[in-house]
Design a protein around this motif. Structure first.
Motif, PDB file in Angstrom:
ATOM      1  N   UNK A   7       0.850  -1.187   0.000  1.00  0.00           N
ATOM      2  CA  UNK A   7       0.000   0.000   0.000  1.00  0.00           C
ATOM      3  C   UNK A   7       0.889   1.241   0.000  1.00  0.00           C
ATOM      4  N   UNK A   8       0.587   2.163  -0.890  1.00  0.00           N
ATOM      5  CA  UNK A   8       1.327   3.428  -0.966  1.00  0.00           C
ATOM      6  C   UNK A   8       0.379   4.544  -0.575  1.00  0.00           C
ATOM      7  N   UNK A   9       0.723   5.257   0.488  1.00  0.00           N
ATOM      8  CA  UNK A   9      -0.071   6.390   0.953  1.00  0.00           C
ATOM      9  C   UNK A   9       0.735   7.667   0.754  1.00  0.00           C
ATOM     10  N   UNK A  10       0.199   8.593  -0.039  1.00  0.00           N
ATOM     11  CA  UNK A  10       0.904   9.857  -0.235  1.00  0.00           C
ATOM     12  C   UNK A  10       0.891  10.650   1.066  1.00  0.00           C
ATOM     13  N   UNK A  11       2.012  11.270   1.384  1.00  0.00           N
ATOM     14  CA  UNK A  11       2.145  12.026   2.634  1.00  0.00           C
ATOM     15  C   UNK A  11       2.453  13.494   2.389  1.00  0.00           C
TER      16      UNK A  11
END
Length: 773
Positions: A674-678
């Motif tokens: 999972x890639x969550x933009x921060x």
């Protein structure tokens, strides 16, 4: 029933009272020559040896020595549009190929789908008993049709070629190319470490295709369309070819132009008294550069020179094979370039175009460190545009622009058994649309009224076959319009008017309503007195400017040039057909073809996840689950040392990795990244959205990592997406020496979920697309 209608024997009740009959084979006209069309990419008027260039091209030179050189041959100033003209004998707007298909719009001259009523020369010749082969660059398929989903009607085998080996797009890596064989993707037959190079490979295939046909039917002529990727970027060639030119370009591009013009006048390629066009305001004077800049830029030109000579050598191998077969003297060879030399390296050149397209700056120090490996498999390099300008000597400007630097190109024609003259120069005006009717006239074939049931449109070109034996004959193609992104020109009876237009600037009705000549923007050149377009005489001949401008509008109306469209960003972003419907979930399976960049899921600068359903054998597994990109940037989800790993390759500058804390268990399992933009993307500074990566086995989190900067715009020109292996060029150094690093367990599927709107920096996307010309 159809066979019975055409049957010319007799059918009785039994064989003994019947007469068999076989349909007659279609054969080419008696003594019809073979045809070899060679199309070079981004090679300027002043770069070949026989055109006064400073690069050795002995094989092209021998074609010129045994044939004719044309010094007044013209193209559209862009790749795909010119190639469509060569194939069909119709103008590029008539072919719906106003630009490359990636910037198509919904108008008849611009939609990127070449009409079937504009038949290809291959479609005519295959029906007249020719073997037909296409090799190398194609770039005539609509951008949305280049994947395994098709449709295939605009692929080479859909346009009259019986065999194809090459690449469908505008460019490719010479060491790890995006190869297509007929209608399916294939891997290169060897690796860079084993000495692989694409130009050598397509020469091998050309020899193979010709030999396959000739050994079975030696009297059957062939039409072979041979199109190296050279000399489009990347400028890649084995080091020894570049090293041959060590020190040869230390004098710089200003002096190179003077030397080239001197050679051109001496060789008769340009008329006595030809002036160099004025200094290009976009190009720095060589003497103003630092020593380090001069050293780097000279090496970049050495690599280009080696690339061009290496290409010449492969052309020579094909010519030598034809000579060995006894076919060379009876082969009509037409060799051209598709447009002028290319400025896509920018003012300083580049060691990797993908950094440029992503706004990631290249430092002089870093590029100097790369200098010794330029031309090798590690870099996707291109020279600075000062060398572009020199390569188009004596003209001004370059590719994409319709001054002569973009649209005047070399053409060599050789046919020893059909052309008495040799080693001579022809100066009649010729355009790319004239090549197809000239070939048909030389063979003795009339253009067909229909092809496969489709009525054919009129040929718009004019045969120049009369020039073969009539050097002083008046030219017959006396009027020709030019247009590329609203950059306009018109040729008529020795005069040429040009209207420059900045790439990307929209053009409005107000822009066309100038009340005076001074405001109109049109330049005028008398080519009978000014071969190089060095002297604008518009102010001296306002009546001639008005005449030519009116003629341009007449021609534009005839050939679907309207509406004029100078847009760049908006033209790229305009809605056009896509492969499949837009969706938030993409499912990929192992074992199939890779997905070209235009058809792959877009994950940059958005939250997304990659989920793989796996079967892990006892003893573990390793390999790629999903890879997207290349050494120039991308991402990969893979298993190594029994652990799930994810890597994000930031434009070849840095790799950021997350690795699971524990090994994968044997058996059936679902793993996920999972890639969550921060944070926000800052594409103007070359930074994509940062993010947090989390790795899961089932619902259990087993690892995480921060990705401080991501690719902001594109994974690269020659990127693709593959499941179960890294099909093209290793995304990461972690498994580069184990390519293609195929997964050794079982993959049921990999699902990519995307949410939210992706950030697209349309201006740089336009740059990326245009570099594939």
């Amino acid at each position: 029933m159809a066979n019975e209608r055409h049957f010319q024997g007799r059918i009785g009740r039994t064989y003994d009272e019947s007469e068999p009959w076989w349909p007659e084979q279609t054969r080419a006209p008696e003594d019809a020559p073979n045809v070899l069309m060679v199309v070079l990419d981004d090679v300027g008027f002043g770069q070949l040896g026989c055109y006064g260039g400073l690069v050795d091209t002995p094989n092209i030179d021998r074609l010129a020595d045994n044939g004719l050189q044309y010094n007044n041959f013209h193209t559209t100033a862009l790749c795909s549009p010119t190639r469509s003209c060569l194939m069909t004998g119709r103008n590029h707007h008539s072919n719906a190929m106003a630009g490359i298909s990636e910037v198509s719009t919904g108008f008849p001259g611009y939609n990127g789908h070449i009409p079937h009523e504009n038949g290809f020369v291959s479609e005519t010749l295959v029906e007249e008993g020719y073997s037909t082969h296409a090799l190398g660059k194609w770039h005539l398929t609509p951008a949305e049709s280049g994947s395994a989903a098709g449709p295939y009607d605009q692929w080479p085998l859909g346009r009259g070629f019986e065999r194809f080996y090459g690449f469908l797009g505008g460019d490719t890596d010479q060491y790890t190319p995006n190869l297509v064989y007929d209608n399916h993707q294939v891997d290169p037959p060897s690796t860079p470490d084993e000495g692989y190079h694409l130009t050598e490979d397509i020469a091998d295939r050309a020899i193979e295709f010709i030999g396959d046909a000739k050994q079975v039917d030696p009297d059957k002529p062939f039409f072979t369309y041979f199109c190296p990727g050279a000399c489009h970027a990347p400028h890649q060639v084995p080091r020894e070819w570049a090293d041959k030119y060590e020190g040869e370009f230390d004098m710089g591009w200003d002096e190179a132009r003077e030397r080239i013009l001197e050679r051109q006048i001496e060789m008769g390629v340009v008329p006595e008294g030809t002036d160099l066009s004025p200094h290009n305001p976009d190009v720095d004077e060589w003497d103003s550069l630092s020593d380090d800049e001069q050293r780097l830029y000279a090496r970049m030109m050495e690599v280009f020179a080696g690339f061009l000579e290496h290409t010449d050598a492969q052309i020579g191998r094909v010519l030598d094979y034809l000579e060995e077969l006894g076919e060379l003297d009876d082969t009509l060879v037409v060799l051209v370039s598709d447009n002028g030399a290319s400025p896509e390296g920018g003012p300083t050149g580049s060691v990797d175009e993908n950094r440029f397209f992503n706004n990631v700056p290249e430092s002089l120090e870093d590029n100097l460190e790369a200098m010794d490996e330029l031309g090798g498999p590690k870099y996707f390099n291109h020279y600075p545009w000062g060398w572009t300008w020199a390569g188009n000597t004596p003209f001004q400007r370059w590719k994409r622009e319709t001054h002569r630097g973009g649209a005047s190109d070399p053409m060599v024609v050789s046919w020893p058994n059909g052309i008495e003259a040799s080693g001579e120069i022809r100066d009649q005006f010729v355009h790319a649309i004239d090549v197809m009717p000239s070939i048909l006239e030389a063979i003795g074939i009339e253009p067909p009224d229909e092809i496969k049931g489709v009525s054919q449109s009129p040929i718009e070109g004019t045969s120049f076959a009369f020039t073969f034996d009539e050097p002083d004959a008046p030219e017959r193609h006396t009027t020709q319009y030019f247009e590329m992104f609203a950059y306009r020109a018109i040729y008529h009876d020795g005069w040429r008017a040009v209207h420059p237009w900045p790439l990307g600037d929209p053009i409005t009705a107000e822009d066309l309503s100038a009340t005076s000549l001074a405001e109109s923007g049109w330049e005028l050149y008398n080519l009978d007195e000014d071969f190089s377009e060095a002297h604008d005489v518009a102010s001296e001949h306002p009546e001639k400017v008005l005449e030519l401008v009116q003629l341009w509008w007449t021609e534009a109306g005839k050939h679907d040039v309207l509406p004029l469209d100078g847009r760049g960003v908006e033209r790229f972003a305009e809605a056009r057909p896509e492969p499949g419907k837009p969706r938030d979930q993409y499912v990929y399976y192992p074992g199939g073809q890779y997905v070209p960049e235009n058809a792959a899921v877009k994950v940059l600068n958005r939250d997304h996840s990659l989920t793989a359903d796996l079967q892990i054998p006892e003893g573990g597994a390793e390999g790629v689950l999903l890879a997207h990109g290349s050494r120039s940037g991308g991402y990969s989800l893979y298993v190594d040392d029994d652990r799930l790993c994810y890597v994000h390759n930031y434009v070849g500058v840095e790799e950021y990795e997350a690795v699971a804390d524990e090994p994968l268990p044997a058996g059936e399992i679902q793993v996920r990244m999972e890639f969550e933009t921060t944070g926000q993307a800052n594409p103007g500074e070359g930074e994509g959205a940062p993010g947090l990566v989390r790795l899961y086995y089932g619902d259990e989190q087993v690892g995480e990592g921060e990705i401080p900067v991501t690719i902001p715009i594109t994974t690269g020109l020659t990127a693709g997406l593959s499941c179960g292996r890294d099909a093209l060029n290793a995304v990461t150094d972690q498994y580069r020496d184990r390519m293609p690093f195929a997964f050794t367990g079982d993959i049921a599927r990999v699902t990519v979920d995307v949410s939210g709107e992706p950030f697209v920096h349309a201006d740089k996307e336009m740059d990326r697309i245009m570099a594939r010309e």
